[in-house]
Design an enzyme around this catalytic site. Structure first.
Site, short mmCIF file in Angstrom:
data_model
loop_
_atom_site.label_atom_id
_atom_site.label_comp_id
_atom_site.label_asym_id
_atom_site.label_seq_id
_atom_site.Cartn_x
_atom_site.Cartn_y
_atom_site.Cartn_z
N ARG A 49 6.31 24.55 14.74
CA ARG A 49 5.50 24.73 15.95
C ARG A 49 6.35 24.35 17.16
NH1 ARG A 49 2.54 27.64 13.77
NH2 ARG A 49 0.31 27.47 13.44
N HIS A 105 7.40 34.11 17.51
CA HIS A 105 6.42 33.52 16.59
C HIS A 105 5.95 34.55 15.54
CE1 HIS A 105 3.05 30.32 16.02
NE2 HIS A 105 3.28 30.96 14.89
P1 NDP Z 1 2.03 21.93 4.31
O1 NDP Z 1 0.89 21.11 4.80
O2 NDP Z 1 1.97 22.50 2.95
O3 NDP Z 1 3.38 21.07 4.41
C1 NDP Z 1 3.65 20.22 5.48
C2 NDP Z 1 4.86 19.37 5.11
O4 NDP Z 1 5.20 18.57 6.26
C3 NDP Z 1 4.57 18.39 3.97
O5 NDP Z 1 5.70 18.27 3.14
C4 NDP Z 1 4.32 17.07 4.70
O6 NDP Z 1 4.63 15.91 3.95
C5 NDP Z 1 5.29 17.22 5.85
N1 NDP Z 1 4.91 16.32 6.94
C6 NDP Z 1 3.79 16.32 7.68
N2 NDP Z 1 3.79 15.31 8.58
C7 NDP Z 1 4.96 14.67 8.39
C8 NDP Z 1 5.56 13.53 8.99
N3 NDP Z 1 4.96 12.84 9.96
N4 NDP Z 1 6.77 13.12 8.53
C9 NDP Z 1 7.39 13.79 7.53
N5 NDP Z 1 6.87 14.89 6.91
C10 NDP Z 1 5.67 15.30 7.34
O7 NDP Z 1 2.24 23.06 5.40
P2 NDP Z 1 2.90 24.52 5.20
O8 NDP Z 1 4.17 24.36 4.49
O9 NDP Z 1 1.90 25.46 4.66
O10 NDP Z 1 3.12 24.94 6.73
C11 NDP Z 1 3.94 24.15 7.58
C12 NDP Z 1 3.81 24.60 9.02
O11 NDP Z 1 4.49 25.84 9.22
C13 NDP Z 1 2.40 24.91 9.51
O12 NDP Z 1 1.70 23.73 9.83
C14 NDP Z 1 2.66 25.76 10.73
O13 NDP Z 1 2.78 24.93 11.88
C15 NDP Z 1 4.01 26.42 10.43
N6 NDP Z 1 3.88 27.87 10.25
C16 NDP Z 1 4.56 28.69 11.12
C17 NDP Z 1 4.50 30.04 10.96
C18 NDP Z 1 5.30 30.95 11.84
O14 NDP Z 1 5.13 32.18 11.77
N7 NDP Z 1 6.20 30.43 12.66
C19 NDP Z 1 3.68 30.67 9.91
C20 NDP Z 1 3.05 29.73 9.05
C21 NDP Z 1 3.12 28.37 9.24
P3 NDP Z 1 3.82 15.55 2.59
O15 NDP Z 1 4.28 16.59 1.59
O16 NDP Z 1 4.27 14.20 2.25
O17 NDP Z 1 2.35 15.68 2.92
C1 OXD Z 2 0.48 30.05 10.94
C2 OXD Z 2 1.19 30.80 11.96
O1 OXD Z 2 0.24 28.86 11.14
O2 OXD Z 2 1.14 32.04 11.92
O3 OXD Z 2 0.13 30.63 9.89
O4 OXD Z 2 1.85 30.21 12.80
#
Ligand code: NDP
Ligand code: OXD
Length: 313
Positions: free
Chosen positions: A228, A276
């Site tokens: 993000r 994005h």
């Molecule tokens: P998940 O919730 O499956 O994974 C999030 C990961 O981030 C987990 O490993 C979590 O740790 C880690 N995390 C969260 N907070 C912290 C922290 N404070 N310190 C260290 N690690 C942290 O999410 P997804 O993988 O499904 O998606 C990730 C992000 O990708 C979404 O939230 C979105 O913002 C972005 N995204 C962007 C897209 C784009 O087109 N650019 C499309 C889709 C998503 P833990 O495993 O320990 O919980």
């Molecule tokens: C998502 C994105 O969060 O598209 O899936 O950014």
């Protein structure tokens, strides 16, 4: 009872058509047309107008049409009902494509080749093997883990950083504040797939970039952010590119979207911008996913991928 579809920034009709096609046993209404708020049992949304969901007195569930829910939870009036995010193989595969493509761009020296081509120069940059290059993925969740496994299969030395410790075969794991410095110090290409929360906002800053490996084979560390825009301090990315703290960066998400035309992010020669679209939510795949969840609910089964409001992801 009906299901309300409310999307901002995407055309509504293709989504409505897919939901009606894949979930024809449900009644679908669009937030763009007239509806009775008291009829709405579930809402299927992407960046709905703030306050819209608070006006639905019988709302039972909110389905977010993407993986990240930061825009939704920013709505202070968000009803306290289960909030479900998208975890779907189609979305995951799209993100893994983006990450792999861009890691390979850094690894195979895309910037040097483009610059040399523009000047008709035949160059022979050193080309290390993947096994000599260390990729570090911040966020080892659904998306980060899949990308990590694919990159490891390509031969890269891959590590992941998450909030809680993870054991993934072939991936070196680091966790929490205590593990961050060591994770950065062994990372040549930093891939960011973190959610935006109170803890992660602004984490991609000058101090963090300065902690990345300086002894790698690529001539300096690279950043790829597809998480993000709120994770990054854009002035710090530009300064780090200017002074060589970062050798290059690929950024898909921005503090303000769409990225304003006057932003210097557009024109920095060491920065590749994408709008994005690292992993688009595909109406066909995502509507099938949400309909499967609605059927699960109708059978009295538990919903999957409910967001933990306390952690914010
Ligand atoms: P998940 O919730 O499956 O994974 C999030 C990961 O981030 C987990 O490993 C979590 O740790 C880690 N995390 C969260 N907070 C912290 C922290 N404070 N310190 C260290 N690690 C942290 O999410 P997804 O993988 O499904 O998606 C990730 C992000 O990708 C979404 O939230 C979105 O913002 C972005 N995204 C962007 C897209 C784009 O087109 N650019 C499309 C889709 C998503 P833990 O495993 O320990 O919980
Ligand atoms: C998502 C994105 O969060 O598209 O899936 O950014």
């Amino acid at each position: 009872m009906a299901i309300l579809l409310a999307v901002t920034g995407w055309p509504t009709q293709p989504w409505l058509d897919r939901f009606r096609q894949h979930g024809d046993e449900f009644e679908w209404v669009s937030a763009d047309a007239a509806y009775d708020p008291a009829d709405i049992e579930h809402a299927v949304v992407w960046k709905p107008r703030p306050g819209l969901l608070a006006g639905l007195p019988r709302l039972r569930t909110i389905f977010n049409l993407g993986a990240g829910i930061d825009a939704l939870v920013a709505d202070r009036g968000l009803p306290d009902v289960p909030l479900v995010r998208i975890v779907d193989p189609d979305l995951t595969a799209r993100m893994t494509e983006y990450v792999t493509f861009n890691v390979l761009r850094c690894h195979r020296r895309e910037w040097e080749h483009r610059a040399a081509q523009a000047e008709r120069r035949w160059i022979s940059p050193e080309q290390p093997a993947a096994a000599e290059v260390r990729v570090g993925i911040m966020g080892l969740g659904t998306l980060g883990r899949d990308a990590a496994e694919v990159l490891a299969r390509l031969g890269f030395r891959v590590a992941g950083w998450s909030r809680s410790a993870k054991a993934v075969a072939g991936i070196e794991g680091f966790a929490g504040e205590a593990g961050l410095d060591a994770f950065l110090a062994r990372t040549d290409i930093l891939v960011v797939l973190l959610p935006l929360t109170g803890e992660t906002r602004g984490i991609l800053n000058r101090r963090l970039f300065a902690g990345l490996a300086r002894d790698g084979r690529l001539g300096g560390p690279y950043l790829i952010n597809a998480g993000r825009g709120g994770l990054q301090v854009e002035a710090d990315i530009l300064a780090a590119l200017d002074d060589g703290t970062l050798a290059g960066a690929v950024v898909d998400v921005f503090e303000t979207e769409p990225l304003p035309p006057e932003s210097p992010m557009w024109s920095h020669p060491k920065l590749i911008v994408s709008p994005h679209n690292a992993a688009d939510s595909d109406p066909d795949a995502v509507s099938r996913n949400v309909v499967a969840q609605l059927r699960r609910l109708a059978r009295g089964e538990a919903l999957e991928h409910v967001v933990d409001r306390a952690t914010g992801y």
